[in-house]
Structures are given as structure tokens and as C-alpha cells.
Write a protein that holds these residues in place. Structure first.
Motif, short mmCIF file in Angstrom:
data_model
loop_
_atom_site.label_atom_id
_atom_site.label_comp_id
_atom_site.label_asym_id
_atom_site.label_seq_id
_atom_site.Cartn_x
_atom_site.Cartn_y
_atom_site.Cartn_z
N LYS A 1 0.86 -1.19 0.00
CA LYS A 1 0.00 0.00 0.00
C LYS A 1 0.89 1.23 0.00
N ILE A 2 0.61 2.16 -0.92
CA ILE A 2 1.39 3.38 -1.02
C ILE A 2 0.46 4.57 -0.85
N PRO B 1 -6.49 11.45 -2.41
CA PRO B 1 -7.46 10.98 -1.44
C PRO B 1 -7.42 9.47 -1.18
N ARG B 2 -6.88 8.71 -2.12
CA ARG B 2 -6.84 7.25 -1.97
C ARG B 2 -5.42 6.74 -2.05
N GLU B 3 -5.20 5.58 -1.42
CA GLU B 3 -3.89 4.95 -1.49
C GLU B 3 -3.83 4.01 -2.69
N ILE C 1 5.69 10.45 -1.85
CA ILE C 1 5.28 9.29 -1.07
C ILE C 1 5.04 9.72 0.37
N ALA C 2 3.84 9.47 0.87
CA ALA C 2 3.52 9.78 2.27
C ALA C 2 3.88 8.61 3.17
#
Length: 73
Positions: free
Chosen positions: A4-5, A11-13, A57-58
Motif C-alpha cells: 500500500k502506497i 485521497p486514496r492509497e 510518497i507519504a
């Protein structure tokens, strides 16, 4: 393996099912985060290529994935 990134200002990964092992994916993530102009490029289990700018990248969540959870229990 499930990856998962989280991308900044999205708003979505991104959810990717990768055939690579955890160490390989982690090494690619670290390299993408280490240098400013680098991108994270992963190939999913269907052969599609996903490219994310490293500076956007969060978070990255690397896991085993879930298999066999279909129906009621």
C-alpha cells in the motif's frame, strides 16, 4: 505480497499485489526516498508498472496480503 502506497495530496492509497519479496520492495522504497529526483517503480502480479515520484510518497505499508477470506465466517 501486498503493498500500500500513500501519496501526498491524493485521497486514496495505491494498492499493489507484487510478486517480489519484502526485502526487495523495501530496498526500492528506501532508494526512492533517499534521493530527491528518484521514482518508486514497482511491477504488480499482472505485469503492470506503477511509478510514483519519491518526493510525493507519504507512507508505504508492506505486508503479506490476505488470501482465502471469501464469504461469511
Amino acid at each position: 505480497m501486498e503493498v500500500k502506497i500513500g501519496v501526498q495530496h491524493a485521497p486514496r492509497e495505491l494498492l499493489i499485489e507484487s510478486g517480489e519479496d519484502q526485502e526487495t520492495v523495501e530496498k526500492q522504497v528506501v532508494e526512492a526516498l533517499a534521493s530527491d529526483g528518484q521514482v518508486l517503480a514497482l511491477t504488480d502480479s499482472k505485469g503492470r508498472r506503477i511509478v510514483v515520484p519519491g518526493n510525493r510518497i507519504a507512507y508505504v505499508e508492506i505486508g503479506g496480503g490476505v488470501s482465502g477470506n471469501v464469504g461469511f465466517r
